[in-house]
Design an enzyme around this catalytic site. Structure first.
Site, PDB file in Angstrom:
ATOM      1  N   GLY A 125       0.830  -1.192   0.000  1.00 54.48           N
ATOM      2  CA  GLY A 125       0.000   0.000   0.000  1.00 54.48           C
ATOM      3  C   GLY A 125       0.871   1.251   0.000  1.00 54.48           C
ATOM      4  O   GLY A 125       1.973   1.265  -0.571  1.00 54.48           O
ATOM      5  N   SER A 126       0.406   2.283   0.704  1.00 56.19           N
ATOM      6  CA  SER A 126       1.103   3.576   0.652  1.00 56.19           C
ATOM      7  C   SER A 126       2.452   3.571   1.343  1.00 56.19           C
ATOM      8  O   SER A 126       3.217   4.524   1.188  1.00 56.19           O
ATOM      9  CB  SER A 126       0.211   4.659   1.264  1.00 56.19           C
ATOM     10  N   THR A 127       2.768   2.518   2.121  1.00 54.96           N
ATOM     11  CA  THR A 127       4.104   2.476   2.731  1.00 54.96           C
ATOM     12  C   THR A 127       5.169   2.345   1.645  1.00 54.96           C
ATOM     13  O   THR A 127       6.361   2.512   1.899  1.00 54.96           O
ATOM     14  CB  THR A 127       4.263   1.307   3.714  1.00 54.96           C
ATOM     15  N   PHE A 128       4.718   2.053   0.421  1.00 57.41           N
ATOM     16  CA  PHE A 128       5.618   1.910  -0.708  1.00 57.41           C
ATOM     17  C   PHE A 128       6.072   3.275  -1.230  1.00 57.41           C
ATOM     18  O   PHE A 128       7.099   3.396  -1.886  1.00 57.41           O
ATOM     19  CB  PHE A 128       4.862   1.171  -1.821  1.00 57.41           C
TER      20      PHE A 128
END
Lengths: 630, 364
Positions: free
Chosen positions: A328-331
């Site tokens: 998800g957005s941790t990428f």
């Protein structure tokens, strides 16, 4: 003419004597044969039979060494041994197993589950091995059996060393457990050339560190030369070679931190990996739910096994190593870092976000309706702007993304010192070719690159890969292999062998690029999606929230309440602290936890609070209201 | 007075026989002690058996052969009837019907035949001495065959062999025509496959294990393997009295009875074996000398059958223990522990002494 009667008698006598002489000759012949046989056995083959007699007489009885002890970084014991009496049956020496067990039941309590476990082990083992019908006998039970011993040939009380995990279910996924050696384990022992050393050993590590460091922990088997009688009973010892205890393991793991983290999850499923970024030492390796490894030590009872195996929460699954989730957005911080390193974006370059990105007629939506307006790199991370990364992914192309992410360790095993780690999926055209068989499925579509940019699509990484990437970022691009064992202490010399001294590789990142990303991640925890969770923290921290879709929504808006629990999104959070001199970096995943800021970030806060400030939490991590959608 | 008593006691005792038997008894006692002292010492019991045996021997030696002859028919008939009783109502122990229960004790009638068989045949040939015809040999063969078959049927191959051999020696020495003997050998050889099918499974197994004991190392081959190891490891001089590891670690089965020779051989070595075999040879030689000089056909046949029976015991037992003959239950004379069998041996010794010491009286 016949002679006188006297002559007749004489000739009769002669005939008799002749026959007697024939018989005597036969006797002599047979005795010569016997003498020949004796000469052959006692002179010609004397050496051979002497060896045979010695082989008969002398048996090498193995003395099982003490298994090495495992302690955490502060010396807290995680795995040790204790001695206890077991009641064991050697099936091959027992004529009627059922009646023997029945009879034993009248002397010592044998529960139905003990019987079931015995039956299970009986199926898995050879009949000449002795198998426990009861473990942990009390002194009184030992005495009671001793008095009735004559009734039970083939049944013995044995003193055995048992493995004990004093912390119970804490850190079970890291420690693993030991179990009875099976035929498959024997092959492993054979391959490692350890067969001789495992004579007499009947347990070995089955998972986790117990498995990975099996040959360190086991030690060297000692031998006792004993004179035995034909019944195999030892008469006296002739010589003794003492066993050498297994080597002790000292972990990088902090078991108190581990326990706090596990509690922080409450009854939620998930994983957390906390790493010391400066050396790769793992401080906490959590996968919830956990299990009690003590259940396995003397053979797990079938009902316990069924409970563990059939639970929908899969407590036996090590999610930290074997669960692969879209990041998800941790990428996004890693995408941003890639853009800077490859010159695809500068930090100040802005895009205009209308709330969606149109590619080939398909609309990729941003979570925020109407968009974030003008967005630069800092804002894209702090407020987790999707459109920025749709565009960025499209500009970078899948090959660049795959190459850079690959260098950060995504999509390949980290090499942690526990076996069976999953690879995850680092999507690329090559991967697609390998993954799919049909030609039309093998083609990479440009549209597929877009969702890769926000950590969705084919992206699937293990929590430990995510933690390693964050730790590498925190450590300015110098990468270490995550590991649980700090050093091994040789039981004989006391010499310590450190597991990790050299970094795995240096990504040679430009310092100003790293600084840009770190600053944005600090922003996340001060004014962005992680601000609520880190409000009032007594230290500066850097983080990034993430929410990974489990269920593909086709144009509909995600409404938490409407979806079943197991279709809710996974909540993620990556972070490190303190921001300027990181001592701890972590990745948290809460399965079906919803928003990362809500479910995952508070757990990270607890971990930091304890590790950096020594603050003990009151209970499981609270869910905080998300400041804004991610 | 004392001198006369001594003369009276020694009157019907044959010195050389007693000396040889005494040597064997001493060796036997020492071996029984070694074989059992660490578990259940049988040496004292064996000493008692020997004393009873010597008394029986002395008693029998007092009877002149003519008196012994009178026992021939009744003893033989008693033996056969008892064997039939065993066949009909015998007690089964370990899968073999050898015993007859008398309520207070059990007896093994086949033991009686060990002496009754040669006694009967010797009496029979003596009776028809002057006019022996072929049919007498046929009748003798039948007299031998009936108890032999009953004992073999029990099954007790060891005793059957001893009884059969004792009877056969009498028939052979009485002048069985060579042609008949040859014909019997030929017939026997050709009937061997047929006999094979009639043998009990356990007997067949024993013969097969003899050919290759390793086929059943923990089953029927175990006895042979362990006893040959004991003998072989004994070497030339042996491991010394009480020093046999095969013995004292209980690898040798039946070590104070049928397999006592393995114990002796392990502890005394080849040298001990030579001495032991020499003693037996002397015993047999003395027996045949008595037979050769005996005055009547009965005493000649009886004495020679007894002397040759000693040979049968020794050869079958040592052959079995050293692994060249199948395992059958035959004790080693004057060495193996046991009551009844020992008494029967002393009885036979007594008969020999009787024949020897009453010789002059008959001639006179």
């Amino acid at each position: 003419m016949r002679g006188s009667p006297l002559n007749i008698q004489d000739s009769e006598l002669d005939r008799f004597r002749f026959r007697l002489a024939v018989a005597a000759f036969g006797v002599a012949l047979c005795f010569v044969v016997l003498m020949g046989r004796f000469f052959f056995l006692q002179v010609v083959q004397h050496e051979y039979y002497t060896t045979r007699a010695e082989d008969n007489r002398i048996s090498l009885a193995p003395i099982i060494p003490n298994r090495g002890v495992i302690v955490d970084r502060n010396g807290v014991v995680l795995a040790r041994n204790y001695s206890a009496f077991t009641l064991e049956i050697t099936p091959s020496k027992v004529a009627d197993l059922d009646s023997t067990i029945e009879g034993l039941g009248q002397v010592i309590e044998v529960l139905p589950k003990d019987r079931r476990r015995f039956r299970k082990q009986l199926e898995e083992s050879k009949s000449f091995e002795s198998l426990p019908i009861r473990t942990r006998l009390s002194d009184e039970e030992v005495a009671r059996f001793a008095a009735n011993r004559y009734r039970f040939p083939g049944v013995e009380v044995k003193a055995r060393l048992f493995r004990q995990y004093p912390q119970g279910a804490v850190a079970s996924h890291a420690l693993g457990y030991i179990g009875r050696i099976t035929s498959r384990d024997l092959e492993v022992i054979e391959r490692n050339d350890q067969s001789a050393n495992y004579k007499g050993t009947d347990h070995m590590g089955k998972s986790g560190l117990e498995q990975n460091y099996e040959f360190e922990l086991h030690g060297e088997t000692g031998y006792e030369q004993v004179e035995i009688d034909s019944g195999g009973r030892a008469i006296r010892a002739l010589s003794r070679t003492a066993p050498v205890s297994g080597n002790n393991l000292t972990l990088t793991l902090d078991v108190k931190l581990q326990e706090i983290t596990e509690k922080a999850f409450g009854d939620r499923r998930g994983a957390l990996v906390a790493i010391d970024p400066s050396n790769g030492g793992i401080l906490a390796l959590v996968s919830t739910p956990t299990y009690d490894p003590n259940l396995f030590v003397d053979g797990i009872r079938t009902d316990d096994w069924d409970l563990l195996n059939n639970s929908p929460d899969k407590p036996m699954l090590n999610r930290a190593l074997n669960g692969a989730y879209p990041p998800g957005s941790t990428f996004k911080p890693f995408m941003a870092l890639a853009a800077l390193e490859l010159g695809k974006r500068s930090a100040s370059q802005t895009i205009s976000d209308p709330g969606f990105f149109n590619f080939g007629g398909h609309e990729f939506r941003d979570d925020k309706k109407g968009g974030h307006g003008l967005v630069d790199m800092y804002k894209s991370i702090v407020h987790s702007c999707d459109t920025y990364y749709y565009l960025l992914a499209n500009d970078m192309g899948i090959d660049n993304i795959a190459r850079f992410m690959g260098s950060l360790g995504f999509g390949s095993r980290t090499g942690i010192d526990i076996e069976g780690e999953s690879e995850g999926v680092l999507p690329s055209p090559e991967w697609k070719k390998r993954r799919f068989k049909r030609h039309e499925q093998q083609k990479w579509y440009a549209g597929e690159t877009i969702s890769i940019g926000i950590g969705q699509g084919y992206n699937a990484y293990t929590p430990i890969q995510l933690a390693q990437a964050v730790a590498t970022l925190a450590n300015d691009g110098v990468m270490y292999r995550p590991h649980l064992v700090h050093y091994i202490t040789d039981s004989r010399s006391g010499e310590k062998t450190y597991i990790e001294a050299q970094p795995l590789r240096d990504l040679k990142l430009k310092p100003q690029n790293v600084e840009t990303i770190k600053r944005a991640m600090v922003g996340v925890n001060t004014e962005g999606t992680g601000a609520r969770a880190f409000a009032g923290a007594g230290y500066s921290s850097a983080g990034k929230t993430g929410t990974a879709q489990v269920f593909s929504l086709k144009g509909e808006e995600y409404k938490e309440g409407k979806l079943k629990k197991d279709l809710r999104d996974h909540a993620l959070f990556v972070a490190f602290a303190p921001a300027d001199t990181p001592k701890i970096a972590l990745a948290v995943l809460v399965e079906n936890g919803g928003f990362g800021a809500q479910a995952a970030a508070p757990i990270a806060r607890m971990v930091f609070d304890y590790y950096l400030l020594g603050k003990l939490p009151a209970g499981p991590a609270p869910e905080v209201e998300a400041a804004e959608e991610e | 007075m004392f001198h006369r008593l001594r003369l009276r006691i020694a009157e019907h005792v044959d010195g050389p026989l007693l000396l040889i038997a005494g040597g064997l008894m001493l060796a036997g006692l020492a071996t029984v002690y070694s074989a059992t002292y660490d578990t259940n010492n049988r040496a004292l019991g064996q000493l008692f058996n020997l004393l009873v045996g010597v008394c029986v021997m002395w008693g029998v030696a007092q009877l002149p052969p003519q008196k012994l002859m009178r026992f021939a028919v009744p003893l033989y008939l008693l033996g056969v009837v008892l064997l039939l009783c065993v066949f009909l109502f015998g007690v089964k122990v370990n899968g073999a019907k050898r015993w007859l229960s008398l309520g207070f004790t059990r007896i093994q009638p086949s033991e009686i035949l060990k002496i009754a068989m040669p006694l009967m045949l010797a009496w029979y040939f003596h009776k028809y001495e002057s006019a022996l015809k072929f049919r007498h040999f046929v009748v003798a063969g039948l007299l031998l065959a009936v108890p032999f078959a009953l004992i073999a049927k029990q099954p007790d191959l060891g005793t059957a062999i001893l009884v059969g051999a004792a009877g056969f020696y009498v028939i052979f020495l009485a002048g069985l025509p060579w042609k008949v003997l040859l014909a019997m050998i030929v017939a026997g050889a050709s009937a061997a496959p047929f006999v094979w099918t009639m043998l009990h499974d356990y007997q067949r197994k024993r013969i097969l294990t003899l050919i290759d004991p390793t086929t059943d190392p923990l089953g029927s081959g175990y006895h042979i393997i362990q006893s040959t190891i004991a003998i072989g490891s004994g070497g030339a001089l042996g491991k010394g009295w009480l020093g046999g590891t095969q013995t004292h670690l209980e690898f040798i089965p039946e070590r104070h009875t049928d397999f006592i020779f393995a114990v002796f051989s392990e502890e005394r070595g080849l040298l001990g074996n030579i001495v032991l075999l020499a003693l037996y040879t002397l015993l047999i030689v003395r027996g045949t000398m008595i037979a050769a000089n005996a005055p009547t056909l009965f005493s000649r046949l009886m004495a020679s059958s007894i002397a040759l029976s000693f040979f049968t015991y020794v050869f079958v037992n040592m052959g079995m223990v050293s692994g060249i003959l199948p395992v059958v239950g035959v004790p080693l004379p004057f060495m193996s522990y046991g009551g009844t069998a020992l008494v029967m041996l002393f009885l036979a010794l007594g008969v020999l002494m009787s024949i020897q010491t009453h010789r002059m009286l008959v001639k006179k």
